[in-house]
Design an enzyme around this catalytic site. Sequence first.
Site, PDB file in Angstrom:
ATOM      1  N   TYR A   1      40.459  40.624  47.068  1.00  0.00           N
ATOM      2  CA  TYR A   1      39.311  39.612  47.176  1.00  0.00           C
ATOM      3  C   TYR A   1      39.000  38.915  48.499  1.00  0.00           C
ATOM      4  O   TYR A   1      37.812  38.278  48.749  1.00  0.00           O
ATOM      5  CB  TYR A   1      39.420  38.568  45.907  1.00  0.00           C
ATOM      6  CG  TYR A   1      39.405  39.336  44.490  1.00  0.00           C
ATOM      7  CD1 TYR A   1      38.283  40.155  44.161  1.00  0.00           C
ATOM      8  CD2 TYR A   1      40.582  38.941  43.881  1.00  0.00           C
ATOM      9  CE1 TYR A   1      38.523  40.653  42.708  1.00  0.00           C
ATOM     10  CE2 TYR A   1      40.737  39.661  42.439  1.00  0.00           C
ATOM     11  CZ  TYR A   1      39.817  40.512  41.946  1.00  0.00           C
ATOM     12  OH  TYR A   1      39.785  41.107  40.714  1.00  0.00           O
TER      13      TYR A   1
ATOM     14  N   ALA B   1      35.031  39.576  35.313  1.00  0.00           N
ATOM     15  CA  ALA B   1      35.665  40.366  34.120  1.00  0.00           C
ATOM     16  C   ALA B   1      34.644  40.411  33.049  1.00  0.00           C
ATOM     17  O   ALA B   1      34.774  41.585  32.274  1.00  0.00           O
ATOM     18  CB  ALA B   1      36.921  39.677  33.566  1.00  0.00           C
TER      19      ALA B   1
ATOM     20  N   ARG C   1      44.702  33.463  45.793  1.00  0.00           N
ATOM     21  CA  ARG C   1      45.536  34.547  45.476  1.00  0.00           C
ATOM     22  C   ARG C   1      44.865  35.734  45.472  1.00  0.00           C
ATOM     23  O   ARG C   1      43.696  35.929  45.777  1.00  0.00           O
ATOM     24  CB  ARG C   1      46.060  34.408  44.023  1.00  0.00           C
ATOM     25  CG  ARG C   1      46.933  33.524  43.868  1.00  0.00           C
ATOM     26  CD  ARG C   1      47.518  33.363  42.101  1.00  0.00           C
ATOM     27  NE  ARG C   1      47.694  32.023  41.825  1.00  0.00           N
ATOM     28  CZ  ARG C   1      47.621  31.686  40.792  1.00  0.00           C
ATOM     29  NH1 ARG C   1      47.351  32.449  39.717  1.00  0.00           N
ATOM     30  NH2 ARG C   1      48.153  30.328  40.413  1.00  0.00           N
TER      31      ARG C   1
ATOM     32  N   HIS D   1      29.958  42.378  43.419  1.00  0.00           N
ATOM     33  CA  HIS D   1      31.408  42.476  43.129  1.00  0.00           C
ATOM     34  C   HIS D   1      32.103  42.528  44.592  1.00  0.00           C
ATOM     35  O   HIS D   1      31.646  43.176  45.437  1.00  0.00           O
ATOM     36  CB  HIS D   1      31.895  43.332  42.539  1.00  0.00           C
ATOM     37  CG  HIS D   1      31.516  43.661  41.044  1.00  0.00           C
ATOM     38  ND1 HIS D   1      31.736  42.830  40.136  1.00  0.00           N
ATOM     39  CD2 HIS D   1      30.445  44.361  40.350  1.00  0.00           C
ATOM     40  CE1 HIS D   1      31.253  43.196  39.069  1.00  0.00           C
ATOM     41  NE2 HIS D   1      30.292  44.135  39.284  1.00  0.00           N
TER      42      HIS D   1
ATOM     43  N   GLU E   1      23.649  42.876  40.896  1.00  0.00           N
ATOM     44  CA  GLU E   1      24.947  42.751  40.572  1.00  0.00           C
ATOM     45  C   GLU E   1      25.693  42.629  41.986  1.00  0.00           C
ATOM     46  O   GLU E   1      25.386  43.684  42.705  1.00  0.00           O
ATOM     47  CB  GLU E   1      25.182  43.908  39.492  1.00  0.00           C
ATOM     48  CG  GLU E   1      26.704  43.770  39.440  1.00  0.00           C
ATOM     49  CD  GLU E   1      27.192  45.071  38.154  1.00  0.00           C
ATOM     50  OE1 GLU E   1      26.048  45.764  37.900  1.00  0.00           O
ATOM     51  OE2 GLU E   1      28.088  45.141  37.888  1.00  0.00           O
TER      52      GLU E   1
ATOM     53  N   ASN F   1      27.714  37.797  39.868  1.00  0.00           N
ATOM     54  CA  ASN F   1      29.098  38.461  39.758  1.00  0.00           C
ATOM     55  C   ASN F   1      29.702  37.919  38.621  1.00  0.00           C
ATOM     56  O   ASN F   1      30.171  36.678  38.565  1.00  0.00           O
ATOM     57  CB  ASN F   1      29.851  38.004  41.297  1.00  0.00           C
ATOM     58  CG  ASN F   1      31.329  38.631  41.231  1.00  0.00           C
ATOM     59  OD1 ASN F   1      31.653  39.370  40.024  1.00  0.00           O
ATOM     60  ND2 ASN F   1      31.947  38.595  42.060  1.00  0.00           N
TER      61      ASN F   1
ATOM     62  N   ARG G   1      39.226  50.996  41.735  1.00  0.00           N
ATOM     63  CA  ARG G   1      39.981  50.300  40.903  1.00  0.00           C
ATOM     64  C   ARG G   1      40.228  50.881  39.626  1.00  0.00           C
ATOM     65  O   ARG G   1      40.013  51.933  39.475  1.00  0.00           O
ATOM     66  CB  ARG G   1      39.717  48.758  40.848  1.00  0.00           C
ATOM     67  CG  ARG G   1      39.553  48.071  42.432  1.00  0.00           C
ATOM     68  CD  ARG G   1      39.385  46.702  42.328  1.00  0.00           C
ATOM     69  NE  ARG G   1      40.275  45.819  41.606  1.00  0.00           N
ATOM     70  CZ  ARG G   1      40.250  44.674  41.264  1.00  0.00           C
ATOM     71  NH1 ARG G   1      38.993  43.894  41.377  1.00  0.00           N
ATOM     72  NH2 ARG G   1      41.269  44.104  40.694  1.00  0.00           N
TER      73      ARG G   1
ATOM     74  N   PRO H   1      34.324  34.067  35.395  1.00  0.00           N
ATOM     75  CA  PRO H   1      35.504  33.508  35.282  1.00  0.00           C
ATOM     76  C   PRO H   1      36.499  33.987  36.259  1.00  0.00           C
ATOM     77  O   PRO H   1      36.481  35.176  36.938  1.00  0.00           O
ATOM     78  CB  PRO H   1      36.119  34.297  34.056  1.00  0.00           C
ATOM     79  CG  PRO H   1      34.953  35.451  33.793  1.00  0.00           C
ATOM     80  CD  PRO H   1      33.772  34.889  34.295  1.00  0.00           C
ATOM     81  N   ASN H   2      37.293  33.082  36.732  1.00  0.00           N
ATOM     82  CA  ASN H   2      38.260  32.910  37.661  1.00  0.00           C
ATOM     83  C   ASN H   2      37.974  32.995  39.214  1.00  0.00           C
ATOM     84  O   ASN H   2      38.698  33.043  40.116  1.00  0.00           O
ATOM     85  CB  ASN H   2      39.385  34.070  37.487  1.00  0.00           C
ATOM     86  CG  ASN H   2      39.923  34.206  36.296  1.00  0.00           C
ATOM     87  OD1 ASN H   2      40.515  33.024  36.104  1.00  0.00           O
ATOM     88  ND2 ASN H   2      39.904  35.065  35.256  1.00  0.00           N
TER      89      ASN H   2
HETATM   90  O1  CA2 Z   1      35.503  42.295  42.511  1.00  0.00           O
HETATM   91  C1  CA2 Z   1      34.891  41.442  41.790  1.00  0.00           C
HETATM   92  O2  CA2 Z   1      33.820  40.739  42.561  1.00  0.00           O
HETATM   93  C2  CA2 Z   1      35.121  41.321  40.566  1.00  0.00           C
HETATM   94  O3  CA2 Z   1      33.884  40.744  39.839  1.00  0.00           O
HETATM   95  C3  CA2 Z   1      36.348  40.136  40.426  1.00  0.00           C
HETATM   96  C4  CA2 Z   1      36.536  40.005  38.815  1.00  0.00           C
HETATM   97  C5  CA2 Z   1      37.249  41.302  38.414  1.00  0.00           C
HETATM   98  O4  CA2 Z   1      37.532  41.011  37.051  1.00  0.00           O
HETATM   99  C6  CA2 Z   1      36.026  42.421  38.397  1.00  0.00           C
HETATM  100  O5  CA2 Z   1      36.480  43.776  37.842  1.00  0.00           O
HETATM  101  C7  CA2 Z   1      35.784  42.675  39.854  1.00  0.00           C
HETATM  102  C8  CA2 Z   1      38.055  39.083  38.989  1.00  0.00           C
HETATM  103  C9  CA2 Z   1      37.640  37.623  39.566  1.00  0.00           C
HETATM  104  C10 CA2 Z   1      39.119  37.203  39.646  1.00  0.00           C
HETATM  105  O6  CA2 Z   1      39.254  36.550  40.956  1.00  0.00           O
HETATM  106  C11 CA2 Z   1      40.347  35.788  41.407  1.00  0.00           C
HETATM  107  C12 CA2 Z   1      40.471  35.751  42.670  1.00  0.00           C
HETATM  108  C13 CA2 Z   1      41.762  35.007  43.082  1.00  0.00           C
HETATM  109  C14 CA2 Z   1      42.858  34.918  42.309  1.00  0.00           C
HETATM  110  C15 CA2 Z   1      42.545  35.287  41.022  1.00  0.00           C
HETATM  111  C16 CA2 Z   1      41.566  35.635  40.559  1.00  0.00           C
END
Ligand code: CA2
Length: 148
Positions: A24, A78, A19, A101, A99, A75, A108, A11-12
């Site tokens: 990221y 969340a 953003r 990330h 896995e 990946n 974090r 997700p996301n």
């Molecule tokens: O660091 C990673 O790749 C994560 O898997 C990314 C997830 C986060 O919940 C994990 O703890 C770590 C979140 C991805 C959300 O990505 C966004 C990117 C741009 C704007 C909003 C969200």
Amino acid sequence: MTASVLILNGPNLNMLGSREPEIYGSETLADIEESCVARGEGLDLKVDFRQSNGEGELVDWIQEASGNHAGIIINAGAYTHTSIAILDALRACGLPIIEVHLSNIFQREEFRHQSYISPVAEGVICGFGGHGYCLALEAIAKIVTTRV
Ligand code: CA2
């Protein structure tokens, strides 16, 4: 025959590049897919790159992977920190799993330090942004070619 690797994004991650570039990076998911396909060609691996915001859809794709793919890079976003359903599907699929990330989850919040996926993964790559996916492809290429 060229082996296929399934790369799953949770997700996301479709929002990448729009953003939070300080966390990221500025690459979009399409940029990362392009790099993975190119790295896959160099490693003689076919890449099937997907993203879903739905836990159930990710579980369906994991269930369908056996017989169609030689390994999974995931990946789970969340869901990494919450999903026993994804853990169960990964455990049952019998394929090598890596896995990934983008961010270093250990730098974090505390809740990101826990992963339901790590116990069934061959290894975890985090903190290298989009390049982590290419590192994961290199790792899975070695596993796939030495296990056949
Ligand atoms: O660091 C990673 O790749 C994560 O898997 C990314 C997830 C986060 O919940 C994990 O703890 C770590 C979140 C991805 C959300 O990505 C966004 C990117 C741009 C704007 C909003 C969200």
